[in-house]
Scaffold this motif. Structure first.
Motif, PDB file in Angstrom:
ATOM      1  N   UNK A 186       5.317 -13.446  51.393  1.00 39.98           N
ATOM      2  CA  UNK A 186       4.770 -12.211  51.975  1.00 39.98           C
ATOM      3  C   UNK A 186       3.511 -12.532  52.786  1.00 39.98           C
ATOM      4  N   UNK A 187       2.651 -13.396  52.225  1.00 40.44           N
ATOM      5  CA  UNK A 187       1.425 -13.785  52.946  1.00 40.44           C
ATOM      6  C   UNK A 187       1.772 -14.494  54.248  1.00 40.44           C
ATOM      7  N   UNK A 188       2.803 -15.334  54.221  1.00 42.28           N
ATOM      8  CA  UNK A 188       3.220 -16.084  55.418  1.00 42.28           C
ATOM      9  C   UNK A 188       3.675 -15.139  56.522  1.00 42.28           C
ATOM     10  N   UNK A 189       4.363 -14.053  56.153  1.00 41.11           N
ATOM     11  CA  UNK A 189       4.812 -13.085  57.165  1.00 41.11           C
ATOM     12  C   UNK A 189       3.645 -12.251  57.688  1.00 41.11           C
ATOM     13  N   UNK A 190       2.774 -11.802  56.778  1.00 41.53           N
ATOM     14  CA  UNK A 190       1.679 -10.911  57.166  1.00 41.53           C
ATOM     15  C   UNK A 190       0.633 -11.602  58.039  1.00 41.53           C
ATOM     16  N   UNK A 191       0.428 -12.905  57.829  1.00 46.11           N
ATOM     17  CA  UNK A 191      -0.639 -13.608  58.549  1.00 46.11           C
ATOM     18  C   UNK A 191      -0.371 -13.659  60.054  1.00 46.11           C
ATOM     19  N   UNK A 192       0.906 -13.514  60.442  1.00 50.82           N
ATOM     20  CA  UNK A 192       1.267 -13.540  61.869  1.00 50.82           C
ATOM     21  C   UNK A 192       0.932 -12.220  62.580  1.00 50.82           C
ATOM     22  N   UNK A 193       0.560 -11.209  61.790  1.00 45.44           N
ATOM     23  CA  UNK A 193       0.271  -9.875  62.324  1.00 45.44           C
ATOM     24  C   UNK A 193       1.397  -9.383  63.237  1.00 45.44           C
ATOM     25  N   UNK A 194       2.628  -9.350  62.710  1.00 46.53           N
ATOM     26  CA  UNK A 194       3.768  -8.919  63.532  1.00 46.53           C
ATOM     27  C   UNK A 194       3.798  -7.408  63.684  1.00 46.53           C
ATOM     28  N   UNK A 195       4.676  -6.936  64.567  1.00 42.85           N
ATOM     29  CA  UNK A 195       4.875  -5.490  64.743  1.00 42.85           C
ATOM     30  C   UNK A 195       5.973  -4.986  63.810  1.00 42.85           C
ATOM     31  N   UNK A 196       6.930  -5.878  63.503  1.00 41.25           N
ATOM     32  CA  UNK A 196       8.117  -5.469  62.753  1.00 41.25           C
ATOM     33  C   UNK A 196       8.410  -6.505  61.669  1.00 41.25           C
TER      34      UNK A 196
END
Length: 320
Positions: free
Chosen positions: A164-174
């Motif tokens: 989850x941290x790996x996905x959130x750190x990219x600051x994506x839109x979706x």
């Protein structure tokens, strides 16, 4: 399905076929749905129904055999230029279902979480990168000192939090969240869902939330699509779906949710969904709108029956 909301993701007639040797298997069959900017769209169904396959197709891990996937009006399936692929990766992230398989066992947690940052150079200097990793880990309940460890040193729930941290750190839109809390302890599940909601409000995120637990989806999703055997059988706003479930498969899924009251649980009627063959003369079933925002997979001949059923359910609800 058009309305005044901005459509972020548009899946049109999506088909995904796998091959066992030369034998084809259609895992996803003509799926259509839209996800609006800023909402959480829940995709619910039993194991093997095609939920994860659709999620992986959106981020280009599974090629589609037919149909198209549009993101902000631009097609993101099929052949793309290198810059277009980078744009998809930058804006769309996925929290994978299996935290053990989705993390590189030979890399430290520091590298696993910040790999995307380094690939896209989304930091000013080494100190800024370290700060972003520390913040991402802290936000999912892990400590900065965990950075130097390896995935095999963590429990399944901790590895999921790293994902989850790996996905959130990219600051994506979706974000495609594929069973993001299935590996978590009950005590941490609500914390992670609240965290994802917080990110949604603060950063204007949009989620595709894949799950089989309807009670979790009811808490988290704005709209729900119910999928069975590779076909979406019903789409409706969350409370509408729980109040007025129309498709027989949706009814069987809802009935399977355990009740905390043993008396009610004993009195529950068991609904087993069996897909009966349709008469070819009735035509090809598609998603049809029974009332605004509420779609059911049916043929033209079944419309009157579903509308009558909905009217009866609304009448019963008004009496109570």
């Amino acid at each position: 399905m058009a309305n005044d909301k901005e459509v972020l993701l548009d899946v049109q007639d999506l088909e995904i076929t796998f091959y066992n040797g030369k034998t084809p298997f259609r895992a996803v069959k003509g799926v259509n749905f839209q996800i609006y900017k800023g909402e959480t769209f829940g995709l619910v169904g039993e194991s093997g129904s095609g939920k994860t396959t659709i999620g992986r197709a959106i981020i280009r891990l599974n090629p589609n055999s037919n149909g198209q996937i549009l993101y902000k009006g631009k097609r993101i399936d099929g052949k793309l230029t290198k810059s277009e692929k980078r744009e998809v990766v930058r804006n769309i992230q996925m929290i994978f279902q299996d935290p053990a398989a989705s993390l590189n066992e030979r890399a430290t947690i520091d590298y696993c979480v910040s790999e995307g940052l380094m690939n896209f150079h989304l930091y000013e200097d080494e100190a800024d990168r370290q700060r972003k990793v520390d913040e991402a880990l802290s936000s999912v309940g892990l400590l900065p000192e965990h950075k130097s460890r390896y995935p095999h040193e963590f429990s399944g729930g901790q590895r999921q939090r790293v994902g989850i941290a790996r996905a959130m750190i990219m600051e994506p839109e979706f974000i495609i969240a594929d069973e993001p809390i299935s590996a978590l302890d009950v005590s941490i599940r609500a914390q992670v869902l609240n965290l994802m909601n917080k990110f949604k409000e603060e950063r204007g995120l949009t989620y595709l939330f894949i799950a089989h637990d309807l009670s979790v989806v009811r808490y988290f999703a704005d709209r729900i699509g119910v999928i069975h055997n590779g076909e979406i059988v019903e789409i409706a706003p969350t409370e509408e779906l729980f109040s007025y479930p129309l498709h027989p498969y949706t009814l069987s899924l809802l009935q399977a949710v355990p009740m905390p009251d043993p008396v009610i649980e004993k009195q529950k009627e068991v609904i087993v969904y069996s897909e009966e063959p349709r008469d070819p003369a009735d035509g090809v079933p598609t998603l049809k709108e029974v009332r605004p925002g509420h779609f059911v997979f049916m043929t033209d001949n079944e419309m009157d029956g579903y509308q009558a059923k909905l009217a009866e359910m609304i009448k019963e609800a008004e009496k109570q």
